[in-house]
Design an enzyme around this catalytic site. Structure first.
Site, PDB file in Angstrom:
ATOM      1  N   GLU A  10       0.830  -1.212   0.000  1.00 54.83           N
ATOM      2  CA  GLU A  10       0.000   0.000   0.000  1.00 54.83           C
ATOM      3  C   GLU A  10       0.861   1.257   0.000  1.00 54.83           C
ATOM      4  O   GLU A  10       2.056   1.210   0.321  1.00 54.83           O
ATOM      5  CB  GLU A  10      -0.952  -0.014   1.194  1.00 54.83           C
ATOM      6  CG  GLU A  10      -0.237  -0.077   2.523  1.00 54.83           C
ATOM      7  CD  GLU A  10      -0.871   0.813   3.576  1.00 54.83           C
ATOM      8  OE1 GLU A  10      -1.301   1.912   3.248  1.00 54.83           O
ATOM      9  OE2 GLU A  10      -0.879   0.378   4.733  1.00 54.83           O
TER      10      GLU A  10
ATOM     11  N   LYS B 109      -5.199  10.823   0.731  1.00 49.10           N
ATOM     12  CA  LYS B 109      -5.370   9.445   1.187  1.00 49.10           C
ATOM     13  C   LYS B 109      -6.685   8.924   0.599  1.00 49.10           C
ATOM     14  O   LYS B 109      -7.742   9.492   0.860  1.00 49.10           O
ATOM     15  CB  LYS B 109      -5.414   9.465   2.722  1.00 49.10           C
ATOM     16  CG  LYS B 109      -5.798   8.164   3.396  1.00 49.10           C
ATOM     17  CD  LYS B 109      -5.775   8.355   4.920  1.00 49.10           C
ATOM     18  CE  LYS B 109      -6.449   7.226   5.662  1.00 49.10           C
ATOM     19  NZ  LYS B 109      -6.499   7.442   7.121  1.00 49.10           N
TER      20      LYS B 109
ATOM     21  N   VAL C 162      -5.344   0.472   2.997  1.00 47.37           N
ATOM     22  CA  VAL C 162      -5.490  -0.992   2.960  1.00 47.37           C
ATOM     23  C   VAL C 162      -6.743  -1.356   2.166  1.00 47.37           C
ATOM     24  O   VAL C 162      -6.713  -2.262   1.320  1.00 47.37           O
ATOM     25  CB  VAL C 162      -5.558  -1.568   4.392  1.00 47.37           C
ATOM     26  CG1 VAL C 162      -6.077  -2.995   4.396  1.00 47.37           C
ATOM     27  CG2 VAL C 162      -4.194  -1.491   5.058  1.00 47.37           C
TER      28      VAL C 162
ATOM     29  N   ASP D 176     -16.871   5.415  14.038  1.00 46.55           N
ATOM     30  CA  ASP D 176     -15.588   5.530  13.360  1.00 46.55           C
ATOM     31  C   ASP D 176     -14.954   4.156  13.260  1.00 46.55           C
ATOM     32  O   ASP D 176     -14.281   3.689  14.167  1.00 46.55           O
ATOM     33  CB  ASP D 176     -14.654   6.531  14.057  1.00 46.55           C
ATOM     34  CG  ASP D 176     -13.383   6.756  13.229  1.00 46.55           C
ATOM     35  OD1 ASP D 176     -13.266   6.135  12.146  1.00 46.55           O
ATOM     36  OD2 ASP D 176     -12.530   7.537  13.663  1.00 46.55           O
TER      37      ASP D 176
ATOM     38  N   SER E 145     -12.804   1.816  10.416  1.00 55.69           N
ATOM     39  CA  SER E 145     -12.086   1.887   9.140  1.00 55.69           C
ATOM     40  C   SER E 145     -12.793   1.107   8.048  1.00 55.69           C
ATOM     41  O   SER E 145     -13.289  -0.003   8.285  1.00 55.69           O
ATOM     42  CB  SER E 145     -10.678   1.328   9.311  1.00 55.69           C
ATOM     43  OG  SER E 145     -10.005   1.330   8.067  1.00 55.69           O
ATOM     44  N   ALA E 146     -12.801   1.681   6.852  1.00 62.21           N
ATOM     45  CA  ALA E 146     -13.339   0.972   5.682  1.00 62.21           C
ATOM     46  C   ALA E 146     -12.463  -0.229   5.322  1.00 62.21           C
ATOM     47  O   ALA E 146     -12.856  -1.043   4.493  1.00 62.21           O
ATOM     48  CB  ALA E 146     -13.455   1.923   4.496  1.00 62.21           C
ATOM     49  N   ASP E 147     -11.300  -0.345   5.966  1.00 58.86           N
ATOM     50  CA  ASP E 147     -10.480  -1.553   5.765  1.00 58.86           C
ATOM     51  C   ASP E 147     -11.313  -2.801   6.089  1.00 58.86           C
ATOM     52  O   ASP E 147     -11.225  -3.816   5.400  1.00 58.86           O
ATOM     53  CB  ASP E 147      -9.241  -1.565   6.685  1.00 58.86           C
ATOM     54  CG  ASP E 147      -8.212  -0.509   6.321  1.00 58.86           C
ATOM     55  OD1 ASP E 147      -8.408   0.192   5.308  1.00 58.86           O
ATOM     56  OD2 ASP E 147      -7.219  -0.394   7.065  1.00 58.86           O
TER      57      ASP E 147
ATOM     58  N   LYS F 214      -3.902  -1.557  14.356  1.00 53.37           N
ATOM     59  CA  LYS F 214      -3.121  -0.531  15.047  1.00 53.37           C
ATOM     60  C   LYS F 214      -3.566  -0.404  16.505  1.00 53.37           C
ATOM     61  O   LYS F 214      -4.743  -0.437  16.806  1.00 53.37           O
ATOM     62  CB  LYS F 214      -3.242   0.799  14.300  1.00 53.37           C
ATOM     63  CG  LYS F 214      -2.372   0.799  13.037  1.00 53.37           C
ATOM     64  CD  LYS F 214      -2.360   2.139  12.361  1.00 53.37           C
ATOM     65  CE  LYS F 214      -3.467   2.268  11.363  1.00 53.37           C
ATOM     66  NZ  LYS F 214      -3.229   1.573  10.104  1.00 53.37           N
TER      67      LYS F 214
END
Ligand code: PSU
Ligand code: MN
Length: 294
Positions: free
Chosen positions: A22, A83, A103, A133, A135-137, A154
């Protein structure tokens, strides 16, 4: 719609193993000038294992799988690189803009390009204290067939919440030679992993079996713990200060993760950077070995 670097085009035509990498980690995850050095070193590590690195990004409205040296330099140094997650891809291309891919976006493009293995640092996930909130990951990995090697999620995140979401989304997590879910900067997040694998061959076998069972709609997460972790107390202190700074600064949306990573790198005086680099290198090496085993 996809352009390939010379190296990746050659590997594709000869059916050689390729590892997706990435670019948000380069543009928004690591400070300059270390970011470019690490990006190059990581590509070299993939090559040393017998696979071809394919760093993915959007340059002037075109999606590239594999970057030439000048393009990698731009991703690392151009202030205008945004991003991009999966939802942003069409608009970035329509506007002829340049972007680094998260990602989520990298997995999406890698799959389109027929690449099965992807290495990153730590996945995105559920953020602490913010119910919406996430992540779209996670949602991308729920619908994209790819093996992603990471050091867990993380540690700035709500790890327990993220693991629950991974379960709901039916995304399998394999501990690479471990039963403990890694905590990115920390070797152990304190949570267990049910499925442990010892070798790349075992991962390749699981990858094949999923197809026959029709459980191959999602990604497989290979969790690879960092060897030399940050001091836990030091880590926790920095995290606490970072989270309260983020709240005070009303940081939101896609700004949250880069803000917290930058806070770590600045206040740990190089310690988190050292660990982050070790993570990316180790994950790229393992990803290349998995790509070869496939
Ligand atoms: N891993 C790292 N550094 C990073 C990232 C991952 O070691 O900067 C990036 C990835 O691109 C990941 C993104 O998709 O952070 C997550 O951002 P968000 O929480 O906004 O989805
Ligand atoms: Mn977010």
């Amino acid at each position: 719609m996809i352009k390939y670097s010379k190296e990746v085009a050659a590997a594709k035509s000869q059916g050689r193993p390729i590892v997706a990498l990435e670019s948000t980690i380069i543009s928004h995850g690591l400070p300059r000038p270390t970011n470019l050095e690490v990006a190059k070193e990581v590509e070299e590590i993939v090559r040393s294992q017998g696979a071809t690195p394919a760093t993915i990004a959007i340059i002037d409205g075109e999606i590239f799988v594999g970057l030439e040296e000048g393009q990698l330099f731009r991703i690392a140094n151009d202030e205008n690189i945004v991003k991009a997650s999966t939802r942003d891809l069409a608009m970035i291309c329509a506007d002829n803009k340049s972007a680094a891919t998260t990602v989520a976006a990298t997995s999406h493009i890698a799959h389109l390009a027929g690449i099965d293995v992807f290495a990153t640092g730590g996945l995105g996930g559920v953020h602490r204290g913010h119910v919406y909130d996430e992540s779209a990951d996670l949602t991308e990995l729920a619908k994209t067939k790819i093996i992603i090697v990471c050091a867990g999620v993380k540690s700035i995140l709500d790890v327990a919440g993220t693991l629950e979401r991974l379960e709901t989304l039916a995304i399998p997590v394999l501990g690479y030679q471990t039963n403990n879910f890694p905590g990115f900067y920390l070797t152990d997040s304190g949570f267990k992993i049910e499925h442990r694998v010892e070798s790349c061959e075992e991962i390749a076998k699981i990858w094949g079996l999923r197809h026959g069972l029709n459980t191959d709609d999602t990604a497989i997460i290979v969790a690879n713990p960092v060897t030399n972790q940050m001091d836990k107390n030091f880590h926790d202190q920095i995290l606490e200060a970072g989270l309260s700074d983020a709240t005070a600064g009303k940081i939101s949306g896609k700004g949250v993760t880069p803000f917290l990573l930058e806070h770590f790198h600045r206040t740990s005086k190089g310690e988190s950077l050292r660990v982050n680099i070790e993570i990316i290198k180790a994950n790229s090496k393992l990803a290349a070995q998995i790509a070869c085993a496939l």
